[in-house]
Each structure stands twice: as C-alpha cells, then as structure tokens.
Design a protein around this motif. Sequence first.
Motif, PDB file in Angstrom:
ATOM      1  N   UNK A  23     -42.657 -28.774 -15.123  1.00 22.13           N
ATOM      2  CA  UNK A  23     -44.087 -28.582 -14.371  1.00 22.13           C
ATOM      3  C   UNK A  23     -44.382 -30.231 -14.484  1.00 22.13           C
ATOM      4  N   UNK A  24     -45.286 -30.399 -13.482  1.00 18.94           N
ATOM      5  CA  UNK A  24     -45.892 -31.679 -13.356  1.00 18.94           C
ATOM      6  C   UNK A  24     -47.531 -31.376 -13.580  1.00 18.94           C
ATOM      7  N   UNK A  25     -48.217 -32.024 -14.333  1.00 21.09           N
ATOM      8  CA  UNK A  25     -49.950 -32.226 -14.397  1.00 21.09           C
ATOM      9  C   UNK A  25     -50.517 -33.112 -13.615  1.00 21.09           C
ATOM     10  N   UNK A  26     -51.303 -32.828 -12.684  1.00 19.00           N
ATOM     11  CA  UNK A  26     -51.856 -33.764 -11.720  1.00 19.00           C
ATOM     12  C   UNK A  26     -52.998 -33.801 -11.854  1.00 19.00           C
ATOM     13  N   UNK A  27     -54.037 -34.926 -12.222  1.00 20.40           N
ATOM     14  CA  UNK A  27     -55.248 -34.988 -12.243  1.00 20.40           C
ATOM     15  C   UNK A  27     -55.852 -35.912 -11.267  1.00 20.40           C
ATOM     16  N   UNK A  28     -56.582 -35.683 -10.204  1.00 18.33           N
ATOM     17  CA  UNK A  28     -56.921 -36.500  -8.979  1.00 18.33           C
ATOM     18  C   UNK A  28     -55.627 -36.827  -8.372  1.00 18.33           C
ATOM     19  N   UNK A  29     -55.634 -38.252  -8.175  1.00 20.23           N
ATOM     20  CA  UNK A  29     -54.310 -38.722  -7.392  1.00 20.23           C
ATOM     21  C   UNK A  29     -53.208 -39.023  -8.579  1.00 20.23           C
ATOM     22  N   UNK A  30     -53.190 -38.910  -9.707  1.00 24.24           N
ATOM     23  CA  UNK A  30     -52.104 -39.105 -10.657  1.00 24.24           C
ATOM     24  C   UNK A  30     -51.541 -38.357 -11.298  1.00 24.24           C
ATOM     25  N   UNK A  32     -50.471 -36.537 -14.697  1.00 22.48           N
ATOM     26  CA  UNK A  32     -51.000 -36.610 -16.021  1.00 22.48           C
ATOM     27  C   UNK A  32     -49.931 -36.302 -17.022  1.00 22.48           C
ATOM     28  N   UNK A  33     -49.080 -35.780 -16.403  1.00 22.01           N
ATOM     29  CA  UNK A  33     -47.720 -35.275 -17.622  1.00 22.01           C
ATOM     30  C   UNK A  33     -46.709 -34.521 -16.795  1.00 22.01           C
ATOM     31  N   UNK A  56     -38.702 -28.552  -7.661  1.00 17.03           N
ATOM     32  CA  UNK A  56     -40.060 -29.608  -7.626  1.00 17.03           C
ATOM     33  C   UNK A  56     -39.466 -30.972  -7.803  1.00 17.03           C
ATOM     34  N   UNK A  57     -39.782 -31.856  -7.198  1.00 16.54           N
ATOM     35  CA  UNK A  57     -39.503 -33.269  -7.457  1.00 16.54           C
ATOM     36  C   UNK A  57     -40.387 -34.095  -6.612  1.00 16.54           C
ATOM     37  N   UNK A 116     -39.530 -41.317  -7.770  1.00 16.50           N
ATOM     38  CA  UNK A 116     -39.567 -40.665  -9.171  1.00 16.50           C
ATOM     39  C   UNK A 116     -41.113 -40.023  -9.395  1.00 16.50           C
ATOM     40  N   UNK A 117     -41.008 -39.208 -10.156  1.00 11.14           N
ATOM     41  CA  UNK A 117     -42.356 -38.850 -10.941  1.00 11.14           C
ATOM     42  C   UNK A 117     -42.555 -39.044 -12.290  1.00 11.14           C
ATOM     43  N   UNK A 118     -43.685 -40.382 -12.133  1.00  9.19           N
ATOM     44  CA  UNK A 118     -43.907 -40.849 -13.193  1.00  9.19           C
ATOM     45  C   UNK A 118     -45.478 -40.906 -13.601  1.00  9.19           C
ATOM     46  N   UNK A 119     -45.608 -40.753 -15.103  1.00 12.97           N
ATOM     47  CA  UNK A 119     -47.257 -40.729 -15.327  1.00 12.97           C
ATOM     48  C   UNK A 119     -47.469 -42.080 -15.759  1.00 12.97           C
ATOM     49  N   UNK A 120     -48.691 -42.733 -15.234  1.00 12.58           N
ATOM     50  CA  UNK A 120     -49.645 -42.225 -14.651  1.00 12.58           C
ATOM     51  C   UNK A 120     -49.581 -42.589 -13.225  1.00 12.58           C
TER      52      UNK A 120
END
Length: 148
Positions: A23-30, A32-33, A56-57, A116-120
């Motif tokens: 999973x990917x946590x999204x807060x606003x446009x970023x 989160x984890x 999901x990627x 890539x999916x990278x926090x933040x």
Amino acid sequence: MLTIHTADELRISWDADPLKDGAVAVEGDRVAGTGPLDVLLERFPGARVRSWPGVLGPALVHEGPLPQAPSPRERVHAILKSGAVAVLQEHVDTPELRAAAQRNDVVVLARTRPTAIVAPGRADLAVFDVDGACVATVCAGRLVHRRR
C-alpha cells in the motif's frame, strides 16, 4: 484527508520486486509512506482506504505524441487514463496543451526519467490489471481516473 491506496501487489518502481498486499499512504499531494497494508493501517488510523485490483506502482511518463482528441483537455485526459502523469515537452507544443497539462498537474519533462514511489515525493500512482489496462491514476495525490 489521508488516503491509503492498496492493491494485490505494490511495486515501488516497475523493475522492483513486488510486495503482496502492499500500500501507499497519500496525504495531500505527497507520499506519506509505503509498505504492507496492515502496517500502514496501524501507522495511519482513520485513513480512507481505496482497494484496487491489480498492481499499484508509480505513474508513467507518456513518451510519444498525445492522443488525438477534440480538445487539449481531452488529449491530456487520455494520457491520464493510460496511467501517465508526465509528458515530454516536445509533445506539448501549443499554449493550449501546456495550459491543459498545467491545470491537471501533469508534469512536463525535457526528457524521460525513471519513476518510483518515494516518501515524501509527489504522489503519482497508477494501477494496472493483469492485461496491462489502467485501472486507476493518481496525479499529485488526486484520483484523476478510475475505470468503472
């Protein structure tokens, strides 16, 4: 509001090993984890959860000309429907196309780049089914396409 996007598999990059029930946590446009769904649910209690079938990627870079459509807005929406949230500058060659891309938070790049999916980092995600069709696209944290 914080949203957790989850799918059968998560890939942080398209050449990375898959994480089952990731999973990917999204807060606003970023972002989160990222990680296993159960870990993110514990870390972000009360988050809205969107479950998707497939993989999901990171969202894609559309490398060719934008699809033909009656308006610049529809041309940009066509690439969002394909799972892309970035286009190459050479293919956004009119003021109308550039404005449509900007209004939709589509990134205009001088040249292609790995995704890539990278926090933040910016929350640009795509979900694809087993046949490779785009199920959903998240652009800068906003759900901009979902297949019904």
